[in-house]
Design an enzyme around this catalytic site. Structure first.
Site, PDB file in Angstrom:
ATOM      1  N   LYS A  20      27.760  43.374  20.811  1.00  0.00           N
ATOM      2  CA  LYS A  20      27.057  42.150  21.191  1.00  0.00           C
ATOM      3  C   LYS A  20      26.956  41.988  22.702  1.00  0.00           C
ATOM      4  CE  LYS A  20      27.385  39.573  16.940  1.00  0.00           C
ATOM      5  NZ  LYS A  20      27.589  38.338  16.214  1.00  0.00           N
TER       6      LYS A  20
ATOM      7  N   LYS B 291      23.409  46.922   9.603  1.00  0.00           N
ATOM      8  CA  LYS B 291      23.816  46.009   8.530  1.00  0.00           C
ATOM      9  C   LYS B 291      22.870  44.814   8.425  1.00  0.00           C
ATOM     10  CE  LYS B 291      26.958  42.680  10.600  1.00  0.00           C
ATOM     11  NZ  LYS B 291      27.362  41.416  10.082  1.00  0.00           N
TER      12      LYS B 291
ATOM     13  N   LYS C  98      22.433  37.972   9.930  1.00  0.00           N
ATOM     14  CA  LYS C  98      21.849  36.638  10.062  1.00  0.00           C
ATOM     15  C   LYS C  98      20.823  36.587  11.193  1.00  0.00           C
ATOM     16  CE  LYS C  98      25.604  33.638   8.653  1.00  0.00           C
ATOM     17  NZ  LYS C  98      26.808  33.678   9.462  1.00  0.00           N
TER      18      LYS C  98
HETATM   19  P1  ATP Z   1      25.792  37.505  12.410  1.00  0.00           P
HETATM   20  O1  ATP Z   1      24.812  38.471  11.849  1.00  0.00           O
HETATM   21  O2  ATP Z   1      25.202  36.289  13.027  1.00  0.00           O
HETATM   22  O3  ATP Z   1      26.874  38.158  13.227  1.00  0.00           O
HETATM   23  P2  ATP Z   1      27.001  37.596   9.832  1.00  0.00           P
HETATM   24  O4  ATP Z   1      25.865  37.738   8.903  1.00  0.00           O
HETATM   25  O5  ATP Z   1      27.840  38.790  10.145  1.00  0.00           O
HETATM   26  O6  ATP Z   1      26.553  36.890  11.160  1.00  0.00           O
HETATM   27  P3  ATP Z   1      29.312  35.903   9.425  1.00  0.00           P
HETATM   28  O7  ATP Z   1      29.383  34.465   9.384  1.00  0.00           O
HETATM   29  O8  ATP Z   1      29.755  36.499  10.706  1.00  0.00           O
HETATM   30  O9  ATP Z   1      27.877  36.450   9.148  1.00  0.00           O
HETATM   31  O10 ATP Z   1      30.126  36.543   8.215  1.00  0.00           O
HETATM   32  C1  ATP Z   1      30.539  35.913   7.045  1.00  0.00           C
HETATM   33  C2  ATP Z   1      31.085  36.968   6.104  1.00  0.00           C
HETATM   34  O11 ATP Z   1      30.033  37.812   5.624  1.00  0.00           O
HETATM   35  C3  ATP Z   1      32.108  37.911   6.743  1.00  0.00           C
HETATM   36  O12 ATP Z   1      33.188  38.124   5.853  1.00  0.00           O
HETATM   37  C4  ATP Z   1      31.348  39.199   6.946  1.00  0.00           C
HETATM   38  O13 ATP Z   1      32.185  40.333   6.925  1.00  0.00           O
HETATM   39  C5  ATP Z   1      30.405  39.186   5.771  1.00  0.00           C
HETATM   40  N1  ATP Z   1      29.182  39.962   6.044  1.00  0.00           N
HETATM   41  C6  ATP Z   1      28.281  39.739   7.038  1.00  0.00           C
HETATM   42  N2  ATP Z   1      27.277  40.632   6.979  1.00  0.00           N
HETATM   43  C7  ATP Z   1      27.550  41.437   5.908  1.00  0.00           C
HETATM   44  C8  ATP Z   1      26.867  42.566   5.310  1.00  0.00           C
HETATM   45  N3  ATP Z   1      25.718  43.011   5.796  1.00  0.00           N
HETATM   46  N4  ATP Z   1      27.428  43.132   4.224  1.00  0.00           N
HETATM   47  C9  ATP Z   1      28.587  42.681   3.710  1.00  0.00           C
HETATM   48  N5  ATP Z   1      29.281  41.633   4.221  1.00  0.00           N
HETATM   49  C10 ATP Z   1      28.767  41.017   5.310  1.00  0.00           C
END
Ligand code: ATP
Ligand code: LTN
Length: 328
Positions: free
Chosen positions: A111, A194, A197
């Site tokens: 990041k 991956k 969000k």
């Molecule tokens: P950002 O993309 O903004 O960093 P994020 O999608 O990673 O956010 P978080 O709030 O950081 O979302 O994560 C919430 C949960 O979802 C965490 O346990 C994280 O490991 C899981 N997670 C996030 N993205 C994935 C993915 N692509 N596959 C599986 N688990 C995920």
């Protein structure tokens, strides 16, 4: 009783990776353990936020968590900033972590190196210390997360052990738990990165509130490969393997089990879309009901914060005493 803690940031829209990697298990396991689930709004502040938007997103995320199946009577659901102990313990954790350790965190490296000249906050660097505080504050045994958070939970373990050996046993040493399928859901258009969000409107991300038609289209257009063989092989067949992880995750099977019986991509995609739609439809219906009553969600969050404080207060006091801060 086993204690479970996990958190999710109120940034962007919740996607299928969040659900399969973490949230589905939060709902499944809430009755088996003493579980706390937290909307980690302080973590969202590592990048500048629009204040009104942050407030709205925090409330909406809590509603979505209830829609996914969290029962605020069975578990403790709360907002991180409502429990002041998180930030206080975070300072103790910052002083327990080394600069080198924080510098090695993959998420920070990713990041902070994104755009040259882009604003990188100090919070982005110290973020894993706050996350360690979140976890250790509740004598947590298990932390259900997706694969991307494994390194951060590992750090929380190291910090707990270091603190315990310096100042005497104070913290429970936590452990990450991962799902049998869907620990790392990849972008449908780019299976090397991956599902995230930040990639909001992207065709490779399935949002929890996506319309069934949209879900069908996104999965139909998912990148596969030129072969026509269905097998789980992340290296050689990242796109197909991602679909198998999604299908497995949505139907409670491993990706290898999910692969059985498929010889062509068409039926695999059709069944994956159907399984995802079946999983999301009841969530979307419950969310629509909850969205109509934001005051009720706010009340539930306040209740959750009161329950969380009852655990966090004594643990923080224990840590402050152990480290030698003068009691008041
Ligand atoms: P950002 O993309 O903004 O960093 P994020 O999608 O990673 O956010 P978080 O709030 O950081 O979302 O994560 C919430 C949960 O979802 C965490 O346990 C994280 O490991 C899981 N997670 C996030 N993205 C994935 C993915 N692509 N596959 C599986 N688990 C995920
Ligand atoms: N850092 C995590 C969110 C998070 C978390 C936590 C997860 C903050 N505190 C405590 C588990 C336990 C993320 O970016 N997904």
């Amino acid at each position: 009783m086993t204690r479970v803690f996990s958190g999710i940031k109120p940034t962007g829209n919740v996607h299928l990776g969040n659900l399969l990697g973490a949230l589905a298990r939060w709902a499944d396991e809430q009755h088996l353990a003493d579980s706390l689930y937290c909307v980690v709004d302080l973590h969202a502040l590592t990048v500048p936020q629009d204040p009104a938007e942050l407030r709205a997103t925090t409330l909406r995320l809590a509603q979505l968590l209830i829609a996914v199946g969290l029962d605020p009577e069975a578990c403790t659901l709360f907002a991180q900033s409502h429990v002041a102990e998180h930030t206080e313990l975070a300072w103790l954790m910052e002083c327990t972590a080394s600069f080198g350790e924080l510098s090695r965190m993959t998420q920070f490296k990713d990041k902070s190196s994104r755009g040259a000249g882009e604003f990188v906050s100090g919070g982005l660097f110290t973020y894993p210390a706050l996350m360690a505080a979140d976890i250790l504050l509740y004598d947590t045994d298990l932390v259900p997360v997706g694969d991307d958070q494994r390194q951060h939970v590992e750090l929380a373990r190291d910090l707990a052990e270091r603190f315990n050996s310096r100042y005497g046993t104070t913290f429970v040493v936590p452990q990450a738990t991962l799902p049998i399928a869907g620990a790392r859901v990849m972008d449908l258009q780019d299976p090397s990165s991956k599902m995230s969000k930040s990639e909001d409107a992207a065709p490779g991300t399935i949002l929890l509130l996506d319309d069934p038609k949209v879900i069908e289209r996104k999965i139909k257009r998912a990148v596969t490969d030129a072969e026509a063989e269905v097998r789980y092989d992340v290296e050689a067949k990242p796109g197909v393997s991602n679909l198998l992880s999604i299908l497995g995750g949505a139907t409670g099977r491993t990706p290898q089990e999910a692969a059985a019986g498929y010889t062509q991509y068409g039926p695999l995609k059709a069944d994956t879309a159907a399984a995802v739609i079946e999983l999301l439809t009841p969530i979307q219906a419950r969310y629509a009901e909850l969205a109509a009553d934001p005051a009720e969600t706010a009340r539930l969050l306040a209740l959750g914060a009161t329950k969380a404080e009852q655990i966090a207060g004594p643990v923080l006091a224990r840590a402050k005493e152990a480290i030698g801060l003068l009691p008041r």
